[in-house]
Design a protein around this motif. Structure first.
Motif, PDB file in Angstrom:
ATOM      1  N   GLU A  97      -4.159  14.697   4.195  1.00 49.19           N
ATOM      2  CA  GLU A  97      -5.298  14.612   3.297  1.00 49.19           C
ATOM      3  C   GLU A  97      -5.372  14.453   1.825  1.00 49.19           C
ATOM      4  O   GLU A  97      -5.765  13.963   0.996  1.00 49.19           O
ATOM      5  CB  GLU A  97      -6.294  15.506   3.758  1.00 49.19           C
ATOM      6  N   MET A  98      -4.085  15.323   1.374  1.00 49.95           N
ATOM      7  CA  MET A  98      -3.677  15.420  -0.067  1.00 49.95           C
ATOM      8  C   MET A  98      -3.208  14.054  -0.373  1.00 49.95           C
ATOM      9  O   MET A  98      -3.800  13.683  -1.456  1.00 49.95           O
ATOM     10  CB  MET A  98      -2.792  16.472  -0.134  1.00 49.95           C
ATOM     11  N   GLU A  99      -2.320  13.347   0.283  1.00 46.67           N
ATOM     12  CA  GLU A  99      -1.999  12.141   0.038  1.00 46.67           C
ATOM     13  C   GLU A  99      -2.904  10.977  -0.213  1.00 46.67           C
ATOM     14  O   GLU A  99      -2.860  10.202  -0.959  1.00 46.67           O
ATOM     15  CB  GLU A  99      -0.659  11.734   0.897  1.00 46.67           C
ATOM     16  N   LEU A 100      -4.108  11.047   0.729  1.00 46.05           N
ATOM     17  CA  LEU A 100      -5.288  10.388   0.538  1.00 46.05           C
ATOM     18  C   LEU A 100      -5.840  10.589  -0.414  1.00 46.05           C
ATOM     19  O   LEU A 100      -6.222   9.532  -1.500  1.00 46.05           O
ATOM     20  CB  LEU A 100      -6.189  10.541   1.864  1.00 46.05           C
ATOM     21  N   ASN A 112       0.754  -1.218   0.047  1.00 44.25           N
ATOM     22  CA  ASN A 112      -0.068  -0.176   0.029  1.00 44.25           C
ATOM     23  C   ASN A 112       0.809   1.410   0.148  1.00 44.25           C
ATOM     24  O   ASN A 112       1.857   1.235   0.603  1.00 44.25           O
ATOM     25  CB  ASN A 112      -0.905   0.006   1.355  1.00 44.25           C
ATOM     26  N   LEU A 113       0.420   2.327  -0.782  1.00 47.25           N
ATOM     27  CA  LEU A 113       1.020   3.474  -0.688  1.00 47.25           C
ATOM     28  C   LEU A 113       0.709   4.333   0.757  1.00 47.25           C
ATOM     29  O   LEU A 113      -0.356   4.295   1.037  1.00 47.25           O
ATOM     30  CB  LEU A 113       0.610   4.494  -1.814  1.00 47.25           C
ATOM     31  N   PRO A 114       1.990   4.747   1.275  1.00 47.96           N
ATOM     32  CA  PRO A 114       1.701   5.315   2.643  1.00 47.96           C
ATOM     33  C   PRO A 114       0.801   6.656   2.681  1.00 47.96           C
ATOM     34  O   PRO A 114       1.107   7.521   1.648  1.00 47.96           O
ATOM     35  CB  PRO A 114       3.084   5.635   3.188  1.00 47.96           C
ATOM     36  N   ILE A 115       0.313   7.021   3.615  1.00 43.94           N
ATOM     37  CA  ILE A 115      -0.766   8.105   3.457  1.00 43.94           C
ATOM     38  C   ILE A 115      -0.315   9.207   4.678  1.00 43.94           C
ATOM     39  O   ILE A 115      -0.419   8.559   5.880  1.00 43.94           O
ATOM     40  CB  ILE A 115      -2.113   7.925   3.844  1.00 43.94           C
ATOM     41  N   ARG A 116       0.191  10.202   4.592  1.00 40.04           N
ATOM     42  CA  ARG A 116       0.494  11.010   5.836  1.00 40.04           C
ATOM     43  C   ARG A 116      -0.441  12.178   5.869  1.00 40.04           C
ATOM     44  O   ARG A 116      -0.562  13.013   7.109  1.00 40.04           O
ATOM     45  CB  ARG A 116       1.675  11.709   5.773  1.00 40.04           C
ATOM     46  N   GLN A 163      -6.595   7.819  -3.704  1.00 47.76           N
ATOM     47  CA  GLN A 163      -7.968   7.366  -4.137  1.00 47.76           C
ATOM     48  C   GLN A 163      -7.766   7.699  -5.955  1.00 47.76           C
ATOM     49  O   GLN A 163      -8.459   7.044  -6.596  1.00 47.76           O
ATOM     50  CB  GLN A 163      -9.094   8.516  -3.669  1.00 47.76           C
ATOM     51  N   PHE A 164      -6.868   8.702  -6.272  1.00 49.44           N
ATOM     52  CA  PHE A 164      -6.521   9.083  -7.687  1.00 49.44           C
ATOM     53  C   PHE A 164      -6.034   7.850  -8.289  1.00 49.44           C
ATOM     54  O   PHE A 164      -6.754   7.541  -9.589  1.00 49.44           O
ATOM     55  CB  PHE A 164      -6.067  10.322  -7.729  1.00 49.44           C
ATOM     56  N   VAL A 165      -4.941   7.435  -7.698  1.00 46.98           N
ATOM     57  CA  VAL A 165      -4.174   6.394  -8.483  1.00 46.98           C
ATOM     58  C   VAL A 165      -4.810   5.005  -8.317  1.00 46.98           C
ATOM     59  O   VAL A 165      -4.359   3.982  -9.212  1.00 46.98           O
ATOM     60  CB  VAL A 165      -2.559   6.406  -8.022  1.00 46.98           C
ATOM     61  N   SER A 166      -5.560   4.844  -7.465  1.00 47.58           N
ATOM     62  CA  SER A 166      -6.129   3.513  -7.112  1.00 47.58           C
ATOM     63  C   SER A 166      -7.201   2.973  -8.352  1.00 47.58           C
ATOM     64  O   SER A 166      -7.448   2.060  -8.545  1.00 47.58           O
ATOM     65  CB  SER A 166      -7.268   3.407  -6.096  1.00 47.58           C
ATOM     66  N   ARG A 198       1.232   9.981 -13.322  1.00 50.91           N
ATOM     67  CA  ARG A 198      -0.085  10.099 -12.501  1.00 50.91           C
ATOM     68  C   ARG A 198       0.030  11.404 -11.503  1.00 50.91           C
ATOM     69  O   ARG A 198      -0.920  11.939 -11.193  1.00 50.91           O
ATOM     70  CB  ARG A 198      -0.156   8.790 -11.958  1.00 50.91           C
ATOM     71  N   ALA A 199       1.127  11.519 -11.054  1.00 50.96           N
ATOM     72  CA  ALA A 199       1.230  12.588  -9.798  1.00 50.96           C
ATOM     73  C   ALA A 199       1.037  13.945 -10.528  1.00 50.96           C
ATOM     74  O   ALA A 199       0.304  14.699 -10.002  1.00 50.96           O
ATOM     75  CB  ALA A 199       2.521  12.363  -9.262  1.00 50.96           C
ATOM     76  N   TYR A 200       1.527  14.074 -11.628  1.00 54.14           N
ATOM     77  CA  TYR A 200       1.341  15.522 -12.732  1.00 54.14           C
ATOM     78  C   TYR A 200      -0.218  15.621 -12.916  1.00 54.14           C
ATOM     79  O   TYR A 200      -0.616  16.690 -12.849  1.00 54.14           O
ATOM     80  CB  TYR A 200       2.226  15.236 -13.852  1.00 54.14           C
ATOM     81  N   ALA A 201      -0.927  14.429 -13.204  1.00 53.31           N
ATOM     82  CA  ALA A 201      -2.226  14.646 -13.778  1.00 53.31           C
ATOM     83  C   ALA A 201      -3.034  14.573 -12.434  1.00 53.31           C
ATOM     84  O   ALA A 201      -4.171  15.627 -12.454  1.00 53.31           O
ATOM     85  CB  ALA A 201      -2.742  13.360 -14.199  1.00 53.31           C
ATOM     86  N   PHE A 202      -2.778  14.183 -11.218  1.00 54.27           N
ATOM     87  CA  PHE A 202      -3.273  14.547 -10.056  1.00 54.27           C
ATOM     88  C   PHE A 202      -3.285  15.768  -9.704  1.00 54.27           C
ATOM     89  O   PHE A 202      -4.415  16.475  -9.211  1.00 54.27           O
ATOM     90  CB  PHE A 202      -2.784  13.484  -8.972  1.00 54.27           C
ATOM     91  N   LEU A 203      -2.239  16.530  -9.793  1.00 52.25           N
ATOM     92  CA  LEU A 203      -2.138  17.932  -9.524  1.00 52.25           C
ATOM     93  C   LEU A 203      -2.884  18.718 -10.331  1.00 52.25           C
ATOM     94  O   LEU A 203      -3.621  19.729 -10.017  1.00 52.25           O
ATOM     95  CB  LEU A 203      -0.636  18.334  -9.356  1.00 52.25           C
TER      96      LEU A 203
END
Length: 333
Positions: A174-177, A168-172, A181-184, A203-208
């Motif tokens: 709300e943004m990382e949460l 699992n990708l770690p979550i620290r 959800q975006f990459v899942s 994907r990080a670029y698209a998420f932003l």
């Protein structure tokens, strides 16, 4: 060209896109024999190796070892990002080698440690000197993500495989949460590899972009180019997000494995990020472990900048396989 029979080992590094093959004299890769093949041009590894043997004048290797981007179990490898299955029988048939071995690609990187040119090792975070027997950790960031601990024991080196990129990708925060959800949506599960890989950077670029209400896409190489020349602020933000998550994951893995001998980042994406890790906050994220923040300074972090390290590791593994036999023969004589 012609090579003496049963004199050299054949080694190969099989990635998701390309396969690199070379001959090795002991642990030394013969650079003039390195060839690269596009996997899309071949139905499987056997046809790649047969082409290479023909391209090298019908070379007859004494041993063969391949490093595979995927899990290896009981001498059988399944590619994570390529529809190929590889086993020792196929490898022996393709190369006609007397000794054959199959490694996960991160295992090959681990076997390369200590046999690489120090000029091709970039230090990101220094740490106190450790004993030669201290555990080390290789972390691969490229088409995918994975990690492998390296243990030097009295009986030889052990590099244990894993599939860390599918945890699992770690979550620290709300943004990382929201990023999870975006990459899942890619596989129905937010894995480390969904962000910490070349496609993950995209994907990080698209998420932003989605976060900003201005969605657009960019290729990983274009994102990195924009980081270098400062032409796209979102590319810089994506690289910074990527770097901080990389620092968090590498820190987590370091607490699990305790690599007092150092952490070694390998792979094309790791090499591309090497000049940017410090300014994008890798160290802060790596050491952000609460009351263990000070303890994290025990772990040095380096980047392997040798693109052929997996080939060297495959050759070193074959030498190690042969060593017990050589010692036994010497004892018997």
């Amino acid at each position: 060209m012609s090579h003496p029979a049963n004199s050299y080992a054949l080694v190969a590094d099989i990635g998701g896109t390309n396969t690199r093959v070379a001959l090795a004299d002991g642990r030394r890769i013969i650079e003039t024999t390195i060839r690269r093949y596009a996997n899309a041009d071949f139905p499987g590894l056997e046809s790649v190796l047969r082409r290479y043997i023909a391209d090298e004048g019908g070379v007859d290797p004494v041993a063969a070892c391949v490093a595979v981007a995927g899990p290896v179990r009981d001498g059988r490898a399944t590619m994570t990002n390529l529809d190929w299955t590889i086993d020792k029988t196929t490898l022996a048939r393709a190369t006609k080698a007397e000794t054959v071995a199959i490694l996960n690609d991160l295992q090959a990187q681990g076997h390369a440690l200590g046999h690489l040119d120090e000029a091709k090792i970039r230090t990101i975070l220094p740490a106190p000197a450790a004993s030669p027997q201290a555990a080390r950790l290789v972390i691969g960031v490229g088409t995918g993500f994975n990690a492998a601990p390296v243990f030097d024991l009295p009986g030889g080196r052990i590099v244990t495989p894993s599939e860390s990129g599918h945890a699992n990708l770690p979550i620290r925060n709300e943004m990382e949460l929201r990023l999870c959800q975006f990459v899942s949506t890619a596989h129905g599960f937010p894995a480390v590899e969904d962000v910490l890989s070349g496609r993950g950077l995209e994907r990080a670029y698209a998420f932003l972009g989605t976060e900003a209400g201005d969605p657009r896409e960019a290729a990983a190489q274009d994102i990195m180019a924009a980081c270098a020349d400062g032409t796209d602020a979102r590319a810089v933000d994506a690289a910074r997000l990527f770097t901080r998550i990389l620092g968090t994951v590498c820190g987590n893995l370091s607490l699990i494995q305790l690599p007092f001998g150092g952490v070694y980042l390998a792979g094309g994406v790791a090499r591309a990020f090497a000049p940017h890790l410090t300014r994008f906050g890798f160290a802060e994220a790596f050491r952000d472990k609460g009351r263990f923040a000070g303890f994290m300074s025990n772990f040095a972090v380096h980047v392997i900048e040798d693109d052929y390290a997996a080939l060297t590791g495959s050759a070193a593994h074959l030498v190690a396989l042969d060593a017990p036999q050589s010692r036994a023969a010497s004892h018997e004589s």
